[in-house]
Design a protein around this motif. Structure first.
Motif, PDB file in Angstrom:
ATOM      1  N   PHE A  32       0.832  -1.210   0.000  1.00 21.64           N
ATOM      2  CA  PHE A  32       0.000   0.000   0.000  1.00 21.64           C
ATOM      3  C   PHE A  32       0.865   1.259   0.000  1.00 21.64           C
ATOM      4  CE2 PHE A  32      -3.250  -3.045   1.129  1.00 21.64           C
ATOM      5  CZ  PHE A  32      -4.382  -2.521   0.544  1.00 21.64           C
ATOM      6  N   ALA A  35       1.992   2.136  -3.412  1.00 21.74           N
ATOM      7  CA  ALA A  35       0.940   2.441  -4.400  1.00 21.74           C
ATOM      8  C   ALA A  35       0.159   3.708  -4.066  1.00 21.74           C
ATOM      9  CB  ALA A  35      -0.036   1.267  -4.492  1.00 21.74           C
ATOM     10  N   LYS A  45     -12.269   7.381  -0.785  1.00 22.75           N
ATOM     11  CA  LYS A  45     -12.734   6.511  -1.875  1.00 22.75           C
ATOM     12  C   LYS A  45     -13.246   5.176  -1.341  1.00 22.75           C
ATOM     13  CE  LYS A  45      -9.546   5.407  -4.941  1.00 22.75           C
ATOM     14  NZ  LYS A  45      -8.703   5.535  -6.147  1.00 22.75           N
ATOM     15  N   PHE A  49     -16.782   3.377  -1.534  1.00 24.38           N
ATOM     16  CA  PHE A  49     -16.919   2.004  -2.030  1.00 24.38           C
ATOM     17  C   PHE A  49     -17.818   1.175  -1.098  1.00 24.38           C
ATOM     18  CE2 PHE A  49     -15.318  -2.412  -1.802  1.00 24.38           C
ATOM     19  CZ  PHE A  49     -15.601  -2.834  -3.095  1.00 24.38           C
ATOM     20  N   TYR A  60     -19.589   5.329  -5.060  1.00 21.22           N
ATOM     21  CA  TYR A  60     -18.327   4.885  -5.668  1.00 21.22           C
ATOM     22  C   TYR A  60     -18.519   4.679  -7.165  1.00 21.22           C
ATOM     23  CZ  TYR A  60     -14.363   1.862  -6.841  1.00 21.22           C
ATOM     24  OH  TYR A  60     -13.242   1.316  -7.427  1.00 21.22           O
ATOM     25  N   HIS A  68      -6.445  -3.401  -9.147  1.00 18.13           N
ATOM     26  CA  HIS A  68      -5.711  -4.516  -8.543  1.00 18.13           C
ATOM     27  C   HIS A  68      -4.837  -5.243  -9.563  1.00 18.13           C
ATOM     28  CE1 HIS A  68      -8.701  -3.544  -5.501  1.00 18.13           C
ATOM     29  NE2 HIS A  68      -7.761  -3.900  -4.665  1.00 18.13           N
ATOM     30  N   ARG A  70      -3.238  -3.868 -11.836  1.00 21.57           N
ATOM     31  CA  ARG A  70      -2.029  -3.028 -11.870  1.00 21.57           C
ATOM     32  C   ARG A  70      -0.961  -3.480 -10.865  1.00 21.57           C
ATOM     33  NH1 ARG A  70      -4.910   1.676 -12.533  1.00 21.57           N
ATOM     34  NH2 ARG A  70      -5.271   2.122 -10.343  1.00 21.57           N
ATOM     35  N   HIS A  71      -1.414  -4.063  -9.769  1.00 25.91           N
ATOM     36  CA  HIS A  71      -0.473  -4.465  -8.710  1.00 25.91           C
ATOM     37  C   HIS A  71      -0.420  -5.980  -8.545  1.00 25.91           C
ATOM     38  CE1 HIS A  71      -0.246  -0.268  -7.479  1.00 25.91           C
ATOM     39  NE2 HIS A  71      -1.554  -0.222  -7.575  1.00 25.91           N
ATOM     40  N   ALA A  79      -1.255 -12.650   0.417  1.00 27.48           N
ATOM     41  CA  ALA A  79      -1.621 -11.251   0.676  1.00 27.48           C
ATOM     42  C   ALA A  79      -3.141 -11.125   0.834  1.00 27.48           C
ATOM     43  CB  ALA A  79      -1.104 -10.339  -0.439  1.00 27.48           C
ATOM     44  N   PHE A  80      -3.893 -11.819  -0.022  1.00 24.85           N
ATOM     45  CA  PHE A  80      -5.353 -11.782   0.101  1.00 24.85           C
ATOM     46  C   PHE A  80      -5.809 -12.393   1.425  1.00 24.85           C
ATOM     47  CE2 PHE A  80      -5.792 -10.533  -4.315  1.00 24.85           C
ATOM     48  CZ  PHE A  80      -6.938  -9.750  -4.260  1.00 24.85           C
ATOM     49  N   TRP A  83      -5.150  -9.848   4.070  1.00 23.97           N
ATOM     50  CA  TRP A  83      -6.132  -8.754   3.966  1.00 23.97           C
ATOM     51  C   TRP A  83      -7.438  -9.174   4.654  1.00 23.97           C
ATOM     52  CZ3 TRP A  83     -10.892  -7.121   2.767  1.00 23.97           C
ATOM     53  CH2 TRP A  83     -11.094  -5.819   2.310  1.00 23.97           C
ATOM     54  N   ILE A 110     -15.978 -10.381  -2.680  1.00 22.76           N
ATOM     55  CA  ILE A 110     -15.277  -9.449  -3.573  1.00 22.76           C
ATOM     56  C   ILE A 110     -13.817  -9.894  -3.755  1.00 22.76           C
ATOM     57  CG2 ILE A 110     -14.551  -7.046  -3.914  1.00 22.76           C
ATOM     58  CD1 ILE A 110     -17.079  -6.250  -2.249  1.00 22.76           C
TER      59      ILE A 110
HETATM   60  C1  HEM Z   1      -7.440  -0.061  -4.314  1.00 25.77           C
HETATM   61  C2  HEM Z   1      -4.278  -3.274  -2.561  1.00 25.77           C
HETATM   62  C3  HEM Z   1      -7.877  -6.351  -1.623  1.00 25.77           C
HETATM   63  C4  HEM Z   1     -11.026  -2.825  -2.613  1.00 25.77           C
HETATM   64  C5  HEM Z   1      -6.278  -0.689  -3.960  1.00 25.77           C
HETATM   65  C6  HEM Z   1      -4.943  -0.161  -4.191  1.00 25.77           C
HETATM   66  C7  HEM Z   1      -4.071  -1.051  -3.687  1.00 25.77           C
HETATM   67  C8  HEM Z   1      -4.827  -2.156  -3.150  1.00 25.77           C
HETATM   68  C9  HEM Z   1      -2.542  -0.962  -3.689  1.00 25.77           C
HETATM   69  C10 HEM Z   1      -4.615   1.162  -4.893  1.00 25.77           C
HETATM   70  C11 HEM Z   1      -4.565   0.891  -6.391  1.00 25.77           C
HETATM   71  C12 HEM Z   1      -4.045   2.080  -7.156  1.00 25.77           C
HETATM   72  O1  HEM Z   1      -4.631   3.181  -7.047  1.00 25.77           O
HETATM   73  O2  HEM Z   1      -3.037   1.920  -7.893  1.00 25.77           O
HETATM   74  C13 HEM Z   1      -4.980  -4.382  -2.161  1.00 25.77           C
HETATM   75  C14 HEM Z   1      -4.378  -5.578  -1.609  1.00 25.77           C
HETATM   76  C15 HEM Z   1      -5.389  -6.452  -1.379  1.00 25.77           C
HETATM   77  C16 HEM Z   1      -6.630  -5.789  -1.749  1.00 25.77           C
HETATM   78  C17 HEM Z   1      -2.885  -5.744  -1.339  1.00 25.77           C
HETATM   79  C18 HEM Z   1      -5.313  -7.864  -0.873  1.00 25.77           C
HETATM   80  C19 HEM Z   1      -4.267  -8.630  -1.141  1.00 25.77           C
HETATM   81  C20 HEM Z   1      -9.048  -5.659  -1.759  1.00 25.77           C
HETATM   82  C21 HEM Z   1     -10.350  -6.176  -1.457  1.00 25.77           C
HETATM   83  C22 HEM Z   1     -11.239  -5.165  -1.723  1.00 25.77           C
HETATM   84  C23 HEM Z   1     -10.494  -4.036  -2.209  1.00 25.77           C
HETATM   85  C24 HEM Z   1     -10.630  -7.604  -0.948  1.00 25.77           C
HETATM   86  C25 HEM Z   1     -12.732  -5.142  -1.567  1.00 25.77           C
HETATM   87  C26 HEM Z   1     -13.390  -5.912  -0.719  1.00 25.77           C
HETATM   88  C27 HEM Z   1     -10.332  -1.801  -3.205  1.00 25.77           C
HETATM   89  C28 HEM Z   1     -10.948  -0.641  -3.838  1.00 25.77           C
HETATM   90  C29 HEM Z   1      -9.904   0.155  -4.330  1.00 25.77           C
HETATM   91  C30 HEM Z   1      -8.675  -0.529  -3.991  1.00 25.77           C
HETATM   92  C31 HEM Z   1     -12.426  -0.340  -3.957  1.00 25.77           C
HETATM   93  C32 HEM Z   1     -10.035   1.487  -5.084  1.00 25.77           C
HETATM   94  C33 HEM Z   1      -9.991   1.230  -6.592  1.00 25.77           C
HETATM   95  C34 HEM Z   1     -10.124   2.552  -7.345  1.00 25.77           C
HETATM   96  O3  HEM Z   1      -9.097   3.234  -7.520  1.00 25.77           O
HETATM   97  O4  HEM Z   1     -11.257   2.923  -7.684  1.00 25.77           O
HETATM   98  N1  HEM Z   1      -6.168  -1.909  -3.325  1.00 25.77           N
HETATM   99  N2  HEM Z   1      -6.342  -4.531  -2.221  1.00 25.77           N
HETATM  100  N3  HEM Z   1      -9.163  -4.362  -2.211  1.00 25.77           N
HETATM  101  N4  HEM Z   1      -8.972  -1.702  -3.322  1.00 25.77           N
HETATM  102 FE1  HEM Z   1      -7.671  -3.118  -2.801  1.00 25.77          FE
END
Ligand code: HEM
Length: 124
Positions: A32, A35, A45, A49, A60, A68, A70-71, A79-80, A83, A110
């Motif tokens: 995080f 990023a 944000k 969401f 949202y 995701h 992207r990463h 990692a999941f 989380w 999700i």
């Molecule tokens: C955005 C990491 C799981 C929901 C992001 C971003 C990162 C990230 C780094 C920023 C992306 C960017 O702007 O470049 C992770 C990691 C996860 C994980 C490491 C688990 C391994 C989840 C899960 C959910 C979620 C399970 C929902 C239940 C979101 C949302 C965004 C986001 C809604 C915003 C996307 C946007 O820019 O509109 N996440 N995420 N994430 N993540 Fe995750």
């Protein structure tokens, strides 16, 4: 304090507490930190969401899948799992049991679909 219904108060409590823990986690923190530059923006944000997901507020407008993908190199199965474990821990501590359970079930679904989407993207 413990939120006993699915509402904006619960989301306002949950989202910052969850990301504070994520940022302190040895596995997820660095993903995080590399990023996200603007944490207030990310938290706002993510509140939008969860408000859209749990309350159908429509706030949202983004696309979680490309964000995701992207990463994807950093987003391992482990990692999941981490989380979701931190999500479970935070919701259990801050919310009434039925409310925590609703947030946990939604996040698990999700997470599953994000992982399937990333897998599909890799296999193309
Ligand atoms: C955005 C990491 C799981 C929901 C992001 C971003 C990162 C990230 C780094 C920023 C992306 C960017 O702007 O470049 C992770 C990691 C996860 C994980 C490491 C688990 C391994 C989840 C899960 C959910 C979620 C399970 C929902 C239940 C979101 C949302 C965004 C986001 C809604 C915003 C996307 C946007 O820019 O509109 N996440 N995420 N994430 N993540 Fe995750």
């Amino acid at each position: 304090m413990s939120a006993c219904s699915i509402d904006e108060t619960a989301i306002d409590l949950l989202v910052p507490a969850f990301y504070a823990r994520v940022r302190a986690d040895a596995l997820l923190g660095p993903i995080f930190e590399s990023a996200i530059d603007d944490w207030p923006h990310h938290l706002a944000k993510l509140k939008d969401f969860w408000s859209s997901v749990m309350l159908a507020s429509g706030r949202y407008k983004g696309q979680p899948m490309p964000a995701h993908i992207r990463h994807e190199t950093a987003l391992s199965k482990e990692a999941f799992a981490r989380w979701l474990a931190i999500w479970r821990e935070t919701t259990d501590e801050l919310l009434a049991p039925a409310v925590a359970r609703a947030f946990q079930d939604k996040a698990a679904r999700i997470a599953e679909s994000l992982q399937l989407g990333m897998q599909f993207h890799r296999e193309r």
